[in-house]
Design an enzyme around this catalytic site. Structure first.
Site, PDB file in Angstrom:
ATOM      1  N   SER A 235       7.037  -1.350  -9.137  1.00  0.00           N
ATOM      2  CA  SER A 235       7.917  -0.268  -8.558  1.00  0.00           C
ATOM      3  C   SER A 235       9.039  -1.026  -7.611  1.00  0.00           C
ATOM      4  O   SER A 235      10.257  -0.746  -7.752  1.00  0.00           O
ATOM      5  CB  SER A 235       7.158   0.536  -7.574  1.00  0.00           C
ATOM      6  OG  SER A 235       8.140   1.471  -6.753  1.00  0.00           O
TER       7      SER A 235
ATOM      8  N   LYS B 201       8.801   6.893 -11.494  1.00  0.00           N
ATOM      9  CA  LYS B 201       7.889   7.567 -12.420  1.00  0.00           C
ATOM     10  C   LYS B 201       6.790   8.164 -11.679  1.00  0.00           C
ATOM     11  O   LYS B 201       6.263   9.069 -12.130  1.00  0.00           O
ATOM     12  CB  LYS B 201       7.195   6.441 -13.371  1.00  0.00           C
ATOM     13  CG  LYS B 201       8.137   5.964 -14.546  1.00  0.00           C
ATOM     14  CD  LYS B 201       7.130   5.317 -15.396  1.00  0.00           C
ATOM     15  CE  LYS B 201       8.072   5.028 -16.669  1.00  0.00           C
ATOM     16  NZ  LYS B 201       7.336   4.037 -17.701  1.00  0.00           N
ATOM     17  N   GLY B 202       6.210   7.531 -10.352  1.00  0.00           N
ATOM     18  CA  GLY B 202       5.190   8.201  -9.751  1.00  0.00           C
ATOM     19  C   GLY B 202       3.989   8.133 -10.544  1.00  0.00           C
ATOM     20  O   GLY B 202       3.333   9.161 -10.312  1.00  0.00           O
TER      21      GLY B 202
ATOM     22  N   HIS C 132       6.947   0.177   8.142  1.00  0.00           N
ATOM     23  CA  HIS C 132       6.529  -0.734   7.265  1.00  0.00           C
ATOM     24  C   HIS C 132       5.718  -1.745   7.837  1.00  0.00           C
ATOM     25  O   HIS C 132       5.378  -2.634   7.252  1.00  0.00           O
ATOM     26  CB  HIS C 132       7.492  -1.439   6.280  1.00  0.00           C
ATOM     27  CG  HIS C 132       7.967  -0.284   5.206  1.00  0.00           C
ATOM     28  ND1 HIS C 132       7.193   0.456   4.340  1.00  0.00           N
ATOM     29  CD2 HIS C 132       9.095  -0.078   4.704  1.00  0.00           C
ATOM     30  CE1 HIS C 132       7.772   1.250   3.743  1.00  0.00           C
ATOM     31  NE2 HIS C 132       9.029   0.984   3.835  1.00  0.00           N
TER      32      HIS C 132
ATOM     33  N   ARG D 233      -1.656   1.299  -2.368  1.00  0.00           N
ATOM     34  CA  ARG D 233      -1.393   1.513  -3.734  1.00  0.00           C
ATOM     35  C   ARG D 233      -2.102   0.292  -4.534  1.00  0.00           C
ATOM     36  O   ARG D 233      -1.703  -0.720  -3.862  1.00  0.00           O
ATOM     37  CB  ARG D 233      -0.113   2.005  -4.022  1.00  0.00           C
ATOM     38  CG  ARG D 233       0.298   2.304  -5.388  1.00  0.00           C
ATOM     39  CD  ARG D 233       1.725   2.601  -5.738  1.00  0.00           C
ATOM     40  NE  ARG D 233       2.171   3.166  -6.838  1.00  0.00           N
ATOM     41  CZ  ARG D 233       3.443   3.289  -7.310  1.00  0.00           C
ATOM     42  NH1 ARG D 233       4.262   2.963  -6.765  1.00  0.00           N
ATOM     43  NH2 ARG D 233       3.424   3.745  -8.737  1.00  0.00           N
TER      44      ARG D 233
ATOM     45  N   GLY E 224       4.141   4.505  -1.721  1.00  0.00           N
ATOM     46  CA  GLY E 224       3.981   6.055  -1.661  1.00  0.00           C
ATOM     47  C   GLY E 224       4.503   6.539  -0.276  1.00  0.00           C
ATOM     48  O   GLY E 224       4.302   7.574   0.121  1.00  0.00           O
TER      49      GLY E 224
HETATM   50  P1  PAP Z   1       9.748   3.047   0.123  1.00  0.00           P
HETATM   51  O1  PAP Z   1       8.657   2.043   0.619  1.00  0.00           O
HETATM   52  O2  PAP Z   1      11.121   2.337  -0.158  1.00  0.00           O
HETATM   53  O3  PAP Z   1      10.068   4.056   0.893  1.00  0.00           O
HETATM   54  P2  PAP Z   1       7.992   4.381  -1.611  1.00  0.00           P
HETATM   55  O4  PAP Z   1       8.334   5.766  -1.414  1.00  0.00           O
HETATM   56  O5  PAP Z   1       6.862   3.889  -0.814  1.00  0.00           O
HETATM   57  O6  PAP Z   1       9.285   3.441  -1.404  1.00  0.00           O
HETATM   58  O7  PAP Z   1       7.589   3.872  -3.102  1.00  0.00           O
HETATM   59  C1  PAP Z   1       8.390   4.355  -4.151  1.00  0.00           C
HETATM   60  C2  PAP Z   1       7.354   4.989  -5.393  1.00  0.00           C
HETATM   61  O8  PAP Z   1       6.756   6.283  -4.916  1.00  0.00           O
HETATM   62  C3  PAP Z   1       8.051   4.851  -6.836  1.00  0.00           C
HETATM   63  O9  PAP Z   1       7.225   4.638  -7.570  1.00  0.00           O
HETATM   64  P3  PAP Z   1       7.275   4.125  -9.034  1.00  0.00           P
HETATM   65  O10 PAP Z   1       8.534   3.051  -8.822  1.00  0.00           O
HETATM   66  O11 PAP Z   1       6.074   3.503  -9.461  1.00  0.00           O
HETATM   67  O12 PAP Z   1       7.731   5.152  -9.903  1.00  0.00           O
HETATM   68  C4  PAP Z   1       8.334   6.484  -6.878  1.00  0.00           C
HETATM   69  O13 PAP Z   1       8.510   6.956  -7.902  1.00  0.00           O
HETATM   70  C5  PAP Z   1       6.671   6.922  -5.933  1.00  0.00           C
HETATM   71  N1  PAP Z   1       7.169   8.430  -5.403  1.00  0.00           N
HETATM   72  C6  PAP Z   1       8.347   8.985  -4.864  1.00  0.00           C
HETATM   73  N2  PAP Z   1       8.180  10.298  -4.579  1.00  0.00           N
HETATM   74  C7  PAP Z   1       6.672  10.633  -5.068  1.00  0.00           C
HETATM   75  C8  PAP Z   1       6.265  11.714  -5.127  1.00  0.00           C
HETATM   76  N3  PAP Z   1       6.662  12.812  -4.705  1.00  0.00           N
HETATM   77  N4  PAP Z   1       5.090  11.782  -5.712  1.00  0.00           N
HETATM   78  C9  PAP Z   1       4.313  10.535  -6.366  1.00  0.00           C
HETATM   79  N5  PAP Z   1       5.188   9.383  -6.120  1.00  0.00           N
HETATM   80  C10 PAP Z   1       6.274   9.328  -5.715  1.00  0.00           C
END
Ligand code: PAP
Length: 349
Positions: free
Chosen positions: A186, A316-317, A156, A178, A96
């Protein structure tokens, strides 16, 4: 002019990318002073697979870290000086981070940017908030020094690998975690996009096994979460410990908690004007996915020629997407593993 708690005379808020562009002359050569040490560390022999996005993973003090990020980490530990006003957004990857960056950035800058001209409409959240290990790995340490206060930065790193100056100063850390099952899924999708499809990487079953062994960038995930949890219990004024699933369920409540913690609580008048709801809406995945800036273009093209598109950060989020990928047996095994690790800590998935 759309409202947003916007105060016309306030200084305009600056995304990190703008600061970087204005200070290109401060960029130094990537650091290599720790290469001799790094070369002695155990490494993951199948590094071309997804876990480290093209960089070998090295085992440093029990943590798997991509070699490049480890270079950045070691320099950061040596020379980063934290200020009491600094705010760090900390997370295990895919928990997230992007969302938290958007929420914290828009909360902090709400009086300086109007909603219709907000920097998040033209910048990906990762361009607004710098990822520290990467900045130090790519010779940008001096740029970090010129970010105006309060500096909003992300990491991180597990808590114990943070520079002492972060742990010792009164700066604040917001940690997001999470359900590890959804983190795994993810991460799996992210790796597929980056590496170009399932035939170019480990199978899902292999990926799952590695993840359960802690083999993913900054893994094992359970140590990462537990350490911030324990530290947040010890120093609640320093670490705000948030859960992705809870924010999805009650975004307004957690947006308020976040604002309070980072030192800019919403006023009664802002609440009456629904500024909190506007921030939540602006940062929702549905909205962010739809901004042109997040639809195409690379965020990073790494030295290993790996392209990371801005769109890859929005999928998907949702909560529970693991159900469409894992067998019940796989889910139970990972849950049991995490429960065993969390035992006695008071933390539950
Ligand atoms: P990172 O550590 O590489 O920056 P990070 O943003 O922590 O990644 O995680 C990406 C996840 O957050 C994705 O989840 P999913 O694969 O299960 O869909 C992404 O869709 C989700 N994400 C990104 N932006 C949002 C948002 N605005 N609200 C909710 N979930 C989000």
């Amino acid at each position: 002019m759309a409202s947003f708690g916007y105060v016309p005379n306030a200084k305009f808020s600056i995304p990190y990318k703008t600061i970087e562009e204005a200070n290109i002359h401060l960029i130094e050569k990537p650091p290599h002073e720790h290469d001799a040490l790094i070369a002695t560390l155990p490494h993951e022999p199948v590094y071309e697979r997804p876990f480290s996005i093209g960089h070998p993973l090295r085992l440093y003090k029990g943590v798997w870290i991509a070699e490049k990020m480890l270079r950045g980490t070691l320099v950061m530990q040596q020379c980063f000086k934290s200020c009491p006003t600094d705010i760090f957004l900390a997370s295990f990857p895919k928990s997230g981070t992007t969302w938290l960056k958007a929420m914290a950035f828009s909360t902090l800058t709400r009086t300086k940017c109007s909603l219709d001209k907000h920097p998040l409409l033209t910048h990906n959240p990762h361009q607004c908030v710098p990822y520290m290990e990467l900045q130090f790995a790519t010779g940008r340490r001096q740029i970090i020094d010129v970010i105006p206060s309060p500096r909003l930065m992300s990491t991180h790193l597990p808590y114990f690998l943070l520079p002492d100056s972060i742990k010792e100063s009164s700066c604040r850390i917001v940690y997001i975690w999470r359900d590890p099952k959804d983190v795994l899924i993810s991460a799996w999708h992210f790796a597929q996009k980056i590496l170009g499809g399932p035939d170019k990487m480990a199978t899902f079953d292999q990926f799952y096994e590695f993840f359960c062994q802690g083999l993913y960038s900054f893994g094992p995930i359970w140590n990462h979460i537990l350490e911030y949890w324990e530290e947040s219990k010890r120093r609640p004024e320093k670490i705000l410990f948030l859960k992705y699933e809870n924010i999805l369920q009650e975004p307004v409540k957690y947006a308020k908690q976040l604002a309070h913690f980072i030192g800019c609580p919403f006023s009664e008048s802002e609440e009456n004007q629904h500024v909190v709801e506007q921030i939540v809406e602006l940062c929702s995945i549905k909205k962010m996915k739809d901004f042109d800036v997040n639809k195409d273009g690379d965020l990073v093209t790494s030295s290993t020629n790996v392209h990371i598109s801005k769109a890859y950060f929005f999928r998907k989020g949702e909560v529970g997407d693991w159900k469409s990928h894992m067998t019940q047996e796989m889910a139970e095994r990972l849950d049991t593993l995490i429960k065993e690790k969390f035992e006695g800590s008071g933390l539950q998935i």
